[in-house]
Design an enzyme around this catalytic site. Structure first.
Site, PDB file in Angstrom:
ATOM      1  N   LYS A 279       0.829  -1.201   0.000  1.00 39.68           N
ATOM      2  CA  LYS A 279       0.000   0.000   0.000  1.00 39.68           C
ATOM      3  C   LYS A 279       0.873   1.264   0.000  1.00 39.68           C
ATOM      4  O   LYS A 279       2.042   1.242   0.393  1.00 39.68           O
ATOM      5  CB  LYS A 279      -0.939  -0.001   1.218  1.00 39.68           C
ATOM      6  N   ARG A 314      -3.181 -10.767   3.948  1.00 43.82           N
ATOM      7  CA  ARG A 314      -3.405 -10.761   2.490  1.00 43.82           C
ATOM      8  C   ARG A 314      -2.214 -10.062   1.825  1.00 43.82           C
ATOM      9  O   ARG A 314      -1.973  -8.877   2.068  1.00 43.82           O
ATOM     10  CB  ARG A 314      -4.708 -10.022   2.188  1.00 43.82           C
TER      11      ARG A 314
END
Length: 339
Positions: A279, A314
């Site tokens: 991210k 994840r």
């Protein structure tokens, strides 16, 4: 909820006799941070925590989609889209997607999460038929040669239904069943587990100056409400994962606050999933402008979450994360557990 209890999770092999195991897993606690919206937080002992909260935190999590959660699990990301923020276009063709899925399975993935609609900041919605055409053949191809659990990353009932028909095992909805209200009915009807994620706004607008009164408590309250709504729709609580939605309508500071306090979510009594891989905040903090250079930072965040008892991570980089997790398990003496 006016008062919140965040267990201070520890993993040391030497533990006090009154320590309580977190979620039937590898962590334990004897104290919690008591948080109140209207006053300063404080450290309290087990005796000061309501029994119902202790039971929610400590209850072993039920198996879901064929997986047990007494040890950390890795969910491999497979984006079959041309425009995902990290790997858009790399696995757009069914052949490339199947090859990557096989590689992730060999490298130690416990589940594959397949998405046909990018949810990166600024992304446009994808028509249902296009999303199905991207995901359905890939799921069918993977399932034809593997029993590995498959998650369908979608907000739409028709996409989920097509994926389940091809052998998907879990619905991962970034809107927490708010985008398409009939999706909850499908999951309940077919007894399919779900993952409910928090997001402020939709992908197109979510990064436009997100604001919270208290990001940790606001996200907790939202997920608590969505879990209750899913249960009311007929989905058993023990078949619900929750995801705080790192990067979905959050600033860097919001993301870091959620990561520091992520053990709070154990008191919802659900499996916790963390999706922070590659991210933007990792690039900002770790000086890695390119998403493909963020594996080290992603692994650091993953291990920090596992030490707080987070059950599902994840990630894009399965091989590297599995190696790091194996070393953490060995050093911390975390049992691998039953799959």
């Amino acid at each position: 909820m006016n008062v919140y209890y965040r267990p201070i999770v520890q993993t040391d092999a030497v533990r006090p006799s009154n320590a309580i195991t977190v979620a039937g897993g590898w962590g334990w606690f004897i104290q919690a941070e008591r948080i109140n919206r209207n006053s300063a937080s404080e450290l309290v002992d087990i005796a000061d925590i309501p029994q119902a909260t202790i039971e929610a935190i400590s209850a072993p999590r039920a198996p879901m989609a064929g997986l047990h959660f007494n040890a950390p699990r890795l969910m491999g990301i497979l984006n079959v889209t041309p425009d995902s923020f990290s790997d858009g276009g790399h696995f757009h063709s069914p052949e490339a997607a199947l090859s990557h899925a096989r590689q992730m399975e060999t490298s130690g993935a416990d589940m594959i999460d397949i998405g046909g609609e990018s949810t990166r900041p600024g992304a446009e919605a994808v028509p249902i038929d296009l999303e199905i055409s991207r995901t359905k053949p890939v799921i069918a191809a993977i399932r034809s040669g593997s029993e590995l659990p498959i998650s369908i990353d979608t907000r739409k009932t028709e996409v989920a239904e097509a994926a389940l028909a091809e052998g998907a095992n879990l619905v991962n909805d970034v809107s927490a069943l708010t985008f398409d209200r009939t999706l909850a009915n499908l999951a309940a009807r077919d007894t399919v587990p779900v993952c409910l994620m928090h997001a402020q706004g939709d992908p197109k607008t979510m990064q436009a100056a997100p604001k919270y009164d208290n990001v940790l408590l606001d996200v907790f309250d939202f997920l608590s409400e969505r879990v209750d709504a899913a249960v009311a729709a007929g989905i058993p609580r023990n078949q619900i994962m929750i995801d705080p939605g790192i990067g979905f309508g959050k600033t860097v500071d919001h993301n870091l606050t959620l990561l520091r306090g992520i053990s709070l979510f154990h008191s919802l009594g659900c499996v916790i999933l963390l999706g922070a891989s590659r991210k933007r905040f990792i690039g900002t903090v770790g000086n890695a402008p390119s998403a493909e250079d963020r594996a080290p930072g992603s692994i650091a965040v993953a291990l920090a979450a596992v030490l707080q008892g987070v059950q599902v991570i994840r990630v894009h980089d399965i091989k590297e994360t599995r190696q790091a997790l194996s070393l953490l398990n060995a050093v911390q003496n975390i049992e691998q557990g039953q799959k």
